[in-house]
Design a protein around this motif. Structure first.
Motif, PDB file in Angstrom:
ATOM      1  N   ASN A   1       0.829  -1.215   0.000  1.00  0.00           N
ATOM      2  CA  ASN A   1       0.000   0.000   0.000  1.00  0.00           C
ATOM      3  C   ASN A   1       0.857   1.256   0.000  1.00  0.00           C
ATOM      4  OD1 ASN A   1      -2.796  -0.888  -0.025  1.00  0.00           O
ATOM      5  ND2 ASN A   1      -2.352  -1.808   1.960  1.00  0.00           N
ATOM      6  N   CYS A   2       2.019   1.180   0.657  1.00  0.00           N
ATOM      7  CA  CYS A   2       2.951   2.318   0.607  1.00  0.00           C
ATOM      8  C   CYS A   2       3.427   2.521  -0.825  1.00  0.00           C
ATOM      9  CB  CYS A   2       4.175   2.063   1.495  1.00  0.00           C
ATOM     10  SG  CYS A   2       3.880   2.275   3.245  1.00  0.00           S
ATOM     11  N   GLY A   3       3.724   1.390  -1.484  1.00  0.00           N
ATOM     12  CA  GLY A   3       4.184   1.476  -2.868  1.00  0.00           C
ATOM     13  C   GLY A   3       3.121   2.073  -3.777  1.00  0.00           C
ATOM     14  N   GLN A   4       1.847   1.786  -3.462  1.00  0.00           N
ATOM     15  CA  GLN A   4       0.748   2.333  -4.258  1.00  0.00           C
ATOM     16  C   GLN A   4       0.294   3.696  -3.742  1.00  0.00           C
ATOM     17  OE1 GLN A   4      -2.242  -0.762  -4.084  1.00  0.00           O
ATOM     18  NE2 GLN A   4      -0.738  -2.265  -4.764  1.00  0.00           N
ATOM     19  N   ARG A   5       0.975   4.182  -2.721  1.00  0.00           N
ATOM     20  CA  ARG A   5       0.700   5.492  -2.140  1.00  0.00           C
ATOM     21  C   ARG A   5      -0.772   5.622  -1.715  1.00  0.00           C
ATOM     22  NH1 ARG A   5       5.264   8.276  -2.779  1.00  0.00           N
ATOM     23  NH2 ARG A   5       4.379  10.272  -2.182  1.00  0.00           N
ATOM     24  N   SER A   6      -1.261   4.553  -1.069  1.00  0.00           N
ATOM     25  CA  SER A   6      -2.651   4.539  -0.625  1.00  0.00           C
ATOM     26  C   SER A   6      -2.705   4.658   0.901  1.00  0.00           C
ATOM     27  CB  SER A   6      -3.314   3.231  -1.054  1.00  0.00           C
ATOM     28  OG  SER A   6      -4.507   3.015  -0.340  1.00  0.00           O
ATOM     29  N   VAL A   7      -3.174   5.833   1.368  1.00  0.00           N
ATOM     30  CA  VAL A   7      -3.247   6.056   2.817  1.00  0.00           C
ATOM     31  C   VAL A   7      -4.282   5.132   3.445  1.00  0.00           C
ATOM     32  CG1 VAL A   7      -3.780   7.751   4.617  1.00  0.00           C
ATOM     33  CG2 VAL A   7      -2.486   8.451   2.607  1.00  0.00           C
ATOM     34  N   GLU A   8      -5.454   5.001   2.763  1.00  0.00           N
ATOM     35  CA  GLU A   8      -6.516   4.146   3.327  1.00  0.00           C
ATOM     36  C   GLU A   8      -6.041   2.701   3.406  1.00  0.00           C
ATOM     37  OE1 GLU A   8      -8.008   7.755   1.753  1.00  0.00           O
ATOM     38  OE2 GLU A   8      -7.114   6.137   0.588  1.00  0.00           O
ATOM     39  N   GLY A   9      -5.336   2.269   2.345  1.00  0.00           N
ATOM     40  CA  GLY A   9      -4.814   0.914   2.318  1.00  0.00           C
ATOM     41  C   GLY A   9      -3.847   0.673   3.467  1.00  0.00           C
ATOM     42  N   CYS A  10      -2.976   1.670   3.706  1.00  0.00           N
ATOM     43  CA  CYS A  10      -1.999   1.550   4.792  1.00  0.00           C
ATOM     44  C   CYS A  10      -2.705   1.476   6.146  1.00  0.00           C
ATOM     45  CB  CYS A  10      -1.036   2.747   4.791  1.00  0.00           C
ATOM     46  SG  CYS A  10       0.155   2.708   3.432  1.00  0.00           S
TER      47      CYS A  10
END
Lengths: 193, 183
Positions: free
Chosen positions: B103-112
């Motif tokens: 999720n960090c790689g996809q720059r997704s805050v919600e995912g993180c």
């Protein structure tokens, strides 16, 4: 006689109990072989009492001497605990530090006693690669083999470390068999210092 | 005290931890490092792990607040935690760490955030299950295979005694008879 038995037990039994288990059986066989030899040879052929081998098949030594000293470098506390236990169970002396900077401090205090450095790659401030470079650039330290550990299986990273002079590159989580195999090999291959 | 029952319970708890994917083969590698010299090694490592992972999770939560969208920093924290999970064989926790890093790689805050919540849940579950397991193992110490070591030592002691006796008899025997005063 009881005192004699007690002395025998402590002088022979305890060191044997501390040896790696596969060599305990070998040492016992040596004992039995010595006894058979004693029983079967003639009295006038008996030059002197057969020496009691502490461990005649142990690759480390047949005499009591200091076990090899390994410096383990890892910023992870869990990994330091595991690698330390792993090395001690293989009968190495271990010093653990949590950074490359502290590793260099230990080496500057007594590099003659360190026979192997095993270091994590990813560490803050000074990576394992940086430490490797510093060791190989130093005239005093370059003879010490360095093993790198990393959780990232990156061919470029592996190549870079091996080109810089690393003895081996281990992928984490490390297995006890890998570490003891590599340590034995690296220390055996070390030139006399 | 019926130790066999308790041992069965401990074995069942441990099997459950593996079957449910909480632990993997690396945990067995850690267990193999436990011996008579370090009889509580596994428990010690587990205690260190939960202390350390608790600290890392707390640091990460602070970083999430203090450094918004600093995915590189968040990833660096999680890499440390993933390493610890991997070293001890905490398989489900490791998977959540990897999910967070993805999720960090996809720059997704919600995912993180979602991954972090799952990670904390797995952390709590594993802690509770391992505490139960160690509680049972403490009450029912494992069958120690001390027999082998004691057998080896006994053989060596016996052979040493025999060797000494043989030496003594050979030296003292005929010479002793010659020096014995005549009755």
């Amino acid at each position: 006689f009881c005192l004699f038995l007690g002395v025998l037990f402590y002088s022979v039994g305890r060191p044997l109990a501390n040896h790696p288990c596969i060599y305990k059986t070998a040492a016992s066989c040596c004992h039995l072989a010595q006894l058979i030899k004693l029983l079967t040879c003639q009295p006038n052929q008996q030059a002197s009492a057969p020496s009691i081998p502490l461990c005649c098949l142990c690759p480390m030594s047949t005499t009591v001497q200091e076990p090899p000293h390994v410096l383990a470098v890892d910023d992870s506390l869990v990994d330091r605990v595991v690698i330390s236990r792993l090395l001690r169970s293989s009968k190495y002396r271990v010093t653990t530090v949590d950074s490359g900077k502290k590793a260099l401090e230990v080496l500057s205090l007594g590099h003659e006693s360190v026979q192997l450095i095993i270091t994590d790659y990813c560490m803050p401030e000074m990576t394992g690669y940086d430490l490797l470079k510093r060791v190989k650039e130093s005239a005093e330290l370059r003879g010490i083999p360095v093993v790198i550990m990393s959780s990232e299986n990156s061919p470029a990273r592996i190549r870079r470390c091996l080109d810089e002079g690393a003895e081996e590159f281990l992928i984490k989580p490390v297995r006890p068999s890998d570490v003891s195999r590599l340590c034995n090999r690296a220390i055996a291959a070390m030139p006399m210092r | 005290m019926d130790y066999s029952n308790l041992r069965r319970q401990a074995a069942s708890l441990k099997k459950g931890l593996f079957d449910q994917g909480h632990l993997d083969e690396q945990f067995r590698q850690v267990e193999d490092l436990q011996d008579e010299a370090s009889p509580n090694f596994v428990e010690e490592v587990v205690v260190v792990f939960f202390k350390d992972s608790g600290r890392l999770i707390s640091n990460l939560e602070q970083a999430l607040e203090k450094y918004p969208r600093d995915f590189n920093r968040w990833d660096a924290y999680m890499q440390q935690l993933k390493g610890s999970c991997s070293s001890i064989g905490a398989s489900r926790m490791k998977n959540e760490c990897m999910s967070f890093r993805d999720n960090c790689g996809q720059r997704s805050v919600e995912g993180c955030m979602g991954s972090l919540q799952k990670l904390k849940r797995e952390h709590a579950i594993l802690r509770q299950k391992l505490e139960s397991y160690f509680q049972v193992t403490l009450e029912a110490p494992p069958c120690q295979s001390w027999c082998h070591d004691r057998w080896i030592i006994s053989i060596n002691l016996l052979t040493d005694v025999c060797m000494f006796t043989m030496q003594l008899l050979r030296q003292v025997g005929p010479a002793g008879a010659a020096t014995r005063p005549a009755m």
